[in-house]
Design a protein around this motif. Structure first.
Motif, PDB file in Angstrom:
ATOM      1  N   PHE A   1      72.814 -40.923  33.904  1.00  0.00           N
ATOM      2  CA  PHE A   1      71.959 -41.375  34.999  1.00  0.00           C
ATOM      3  C   PHE A   1      70.708 -42.097  34.490  1.00  0.00           C
ATOM      4  N   ALA A   2      70.068 -41.556  33.472  1.00  0.00           N
ATOM      5  CA  ALA A   2      68.776 -42.089  33.038  1.00  0.00           C
ATOM      6  C   ALA A   2      68.929 -43.329  32.164  1.00  0.00           C
ATOM      7  N   SER A   3      69.837 -43.302  31.207  1.00  0.00           N
ATOM      8  CA  SER A   3      69.922 -44.388  30.229  1.00  0.00           C
ATOM      9  C   SER A   3      70.851 -45.508  30.651  1.00  0.00           C
ATOM     10  N   PHE A   4      71.756 -45.248  31.566  1.00  0.00           N
ATOM     11  CA  PHE A   4      72.710 -46.283  31.952  1.00  0.00           C
ATOM     12  C   PHE A   4      72.482 -46.749  33.384  1.00  0.00           C
ATOM     13  N   VAL A   5      72.506 -45.832  34.331  1.00  0.00           N
ATOM     14  CA  VAL A   5      72.398 -46.229  35.730  1.00  0.00           C
ATOM     15  C   VAL A   5      71.013 -46.771  36.035  1.00  0.00           C
ATOM     16  N   LEU A   6      69.961 -46.003  35.736  1.00  0.00           N
ATOM     17  CA  LEU A   6      68.602 -46.429  36.091  1.00  0.00           C
ATOM     18  C   LEU A   6      68.178 -47.675  35.317  1.00  0.00           C
ATOM     19  N   VAL A   7      68.497 -47.727  34.036  1.00  0.00           N
ATOM     20  CA  VAL A   7      68.106 -48.897  33.246  1.00  0.00           C
ATOM     21  C   VAL A   7      68.820 -50.148  33.745  1.00  0.00           C
TER      22      VAL A   7
ATOM     23  N   LEU B   1      59.592 -44.291  40.844  1.00  0.00           N
ATOM     24  CA  LEU B   1      59.653 -43.117  41.699  1.00  0.00           C
ATOM     25  C   LEU B   1      60.974 -42.369  41.526  1.00  0.00           C
ATOM     26  N   VAL B   2      62.079 -43.119  41.519  1.00  0.00           N
ATOM     27  CA  VAL B   2      63.385 -42.482  41.340  1.00  0.00           C
ATOM     28  C   VAL B   2      63.490 -41.877  39.940  1.00  0.00           C
ATOM     29  N   GLY B   3      63.003 -42.624  38.927  1.00  0.00           N
ATOM     30  CA  GLY B   3      63.043 -42.095  37.567  1.00  0.00           C
ATOM     31  C   GLY B   3      62.180 -40.853  37.407  1.00  0.00           C
ATOM     32  N   GLY B   4      60.991 -40.840  38.050  1.00  0.00           N
ATOM     33  CA  GLY B   4      60.141 -39.659  37.981  1.00  0.00           C
ATOM     34  C   GLY B   4      60.775 -38.453  38.650  1.00  0.00           C
ATOM     35  N   LEU B   5      61.439 -38.675  39.771  1.00  0.00           N
ATOM     36  CA  LEU B   5      62.132 -37.570  40.444  1.00  0.00           C
ATOM     37  C   LEU B   5      63.272 -37.032  39.583  1.00  0.00           C
ATOM     38  N   LEU B   6      64.021 -37.962  38.946  1.00  0.00           N
ATOM     39  CA  LEU B   6      65.113 -37.530  38.077  1.00  0.00           C
ATOM     40  C   LEU B   6      64.583 -36.751  36.876  1.00  0.00           C
TER      41      LEU B   6
ATOM     42  N   PHE C   1      61.998 -37.810  28.378  1.00  0.00           N
ATOM     43  CA  PHE C   1      61.559 -39.204  28.362  1.00  0.00           C
ATOM     44  C   PHE C   1      61.939 -39.875  27.045  1.00  0.00           C
ATOM     45  N   LEU C   2      61.813 -39.145  25.939  1.00  0.00           N
ATOM     46  CA  LEU C   2      62.219 -39.707  24.649  1.00  0.00           C
ATOM     47  C   LEU C   2      63.737 -39.844  24.564  1.00  0.00           C
TER      48      LEU C   2
ATOM     49  N   GLY D   1      55.782 -29.855  31.074  1.00  0.00           N
ATOM     50  CA  GLY D   1      55.322 -31.060  30.374  1.00  0.00           C
ATOM     51  C   GLY D   1      56.131 -31.338  29.119  1.00  0.00           C
ATOM     52  N   ARG D   2      56.436 -30.295  28.328  1.00  0.00           N
ATOM     53  CA  ARG D   2      57.241 -30.488  27.126  1.00  0.00           C
ATOM     54  C   ARG D   2      58.643 -30.984  27.478  1.00  0.00           C
ATOM     55  N   ALA D   3      59.200 -30.434  28.541  1.00  0.00           N
ATOM     56  CA  ALA D   3      60.548 -30.830  28.946  1.00  0.00           C
ATOM     57  C   ALA D   3      60.572 -32.290  29.402  1.00  0.00           C
ATOM     58  N   ILE D   4      59.544 -32.701  30.156  1.00  0.00           N
ATOM     59  CA  ILE D   4      59.493 -34.101  30.608  1.00  0.00           C
ATOM     60  C   ILE D   4      59.333 -35.033  29.420  1.00  0.00           C
TER      61      ILE D   4
END
Length: 310
Positions: A221-227, A153-158, A189-190, A182-185
């Motif tokens: 935030f995405a690759s370090f904190v959330l992971v 949920l947090v990752g989807g919001l980010l 994501f990649l 959709g392209r941006a997400i």
């Protein structure tokens, strides 16, 4: 005439004891584990169309043999709980085994080849019963699901927030990656796996030098904190699963020490000092009595003799 109902608990106890001897034996666990591995090997052989067509009848016979063996196994495990049948259903692994075996006998599932293959594939997961470490990992995965849902949920919001910002800032200059939400997400994501991050940063710098803040903050935030948060959730669940698998060690009540048991060093020293002090006091009392005049002793003993005479 004996009541047949009176012999029922005794018969259940005998059946449960016999089945428990079989299911708790090492050879039984090794045999079932080998059957599970053989079942997995047969499933792999069936993926080759030439072998499956050539040995169709033999593979079908082997499949029925596996099903019969697993049925006998689950019946023996259920028989081990003949005294208390409810205890059999409290074990999640027993429920899983019973479901996998029972569904194979249902007609409407046997007619569906895909579902039947999935059920046969589920038998391979039963190997976790005989591998404690694998069982701990599976339990940890199950216990980490609530935390993983929160992470998603947090990752989807980010992802949504950064995708909207990327669409606003880069949609005109880079429509291939940020032309729509959709392209941006998909692009972000990649980038979460740091794959193609260098190309994305170079393309962003050609648009604006401020794009480095966008990519740097997203990667932070995405690759370090959330992971790392997800890793922490999984490790915590793994510790909980390991503690659940370990037998609960109940502390034994303290037993009184025997009379001839040696005391600890500190207590022994204190006890020796007290005994020595008592001996010195007795020696002083004896010397005082010996030095006292005889008449004083007789006077002191006279009332006691008169009282005894009266």
């Amino acid at each position: 005439m004996t009541d047949p109902a009176a012999h029922t608990p005794r018969r259940r106890r005998a059946v449960a004891g016999r089945c428990r001897e079989i299911t708790e034996a090492r050879w039984f666990a090794a045999l079932v584990f080998c059957l599970i591995l053989a079942n997995a090997a047969v499933l792999g052989v069936e993926t080759y169309s030439g072998l499956a067509e050539r040995w169709h009848l033999a593979l079908r016979t082997v499949e029925y043999s596996f099903l019969a063996a697993f049925t006998v196994e689950i019946l023996l495990r259920a028989g081990a709980h003949a005294e208390r049948p409810a205890a059999f259903f409290r074990d999640p692994w027993n429920l899983f085994d019973l479901t996998v075996v029972l569904f194979a006998f249902l007609p409407f599932l046997r007619e569906n080849g895909t579902v039947l293959r999935l059920l046969r594939l589920a038998r391979v997961l039963r190997a976790a019963r005989f591998l404690p470490q694998l069982r701990v990992v599976l339990v940890a995965v199950g216990r980490s699901l609530p935390g993983t849902v929160s992470f998603l949920l947090v990752g989807g919001l980010l992802l949504y927030l950064y995708a909207m910002v990327g669409w606003i800032c880069f949609s005109d200059s880079d429509p291939e990656h940020f032309g729509s939400l959709g392209r941006a997400i998909l692009t972000l994501f990649l980038l979460m796996t740091l794959d193609g991050l260098g190309d994305a940063v170079r393309a962003g710098l050609e648009i604006s030098r401020w794009s480095i803040l966008y990519y740097a903050s997203y990667v932070l935030f995405a690759s370090f904190v959330l992971v790392n948060v997800l890793i922490g959730v999984v490790i915590t669940s793994l510790d909980e699963a390991r503690s659940m698998e370990e037998p609960a060690e109940s502390p034994e009540p303290a037993r009184p020490a025997p009379a001839d048991a040696p005391l600890p060093n500190a207590d022994a020293i204190v006890l020796r000092e007290r005994v020595a002090a008592a001996r010195r006091a007795l020696d002083d009392l004896e010397r005082a009595l010996a030095a006292a005049p005889v008449e004083h002793t007789a006077t002191a003993l006279a009332p006691a003799s008169r009282t005894r005479t009266d």
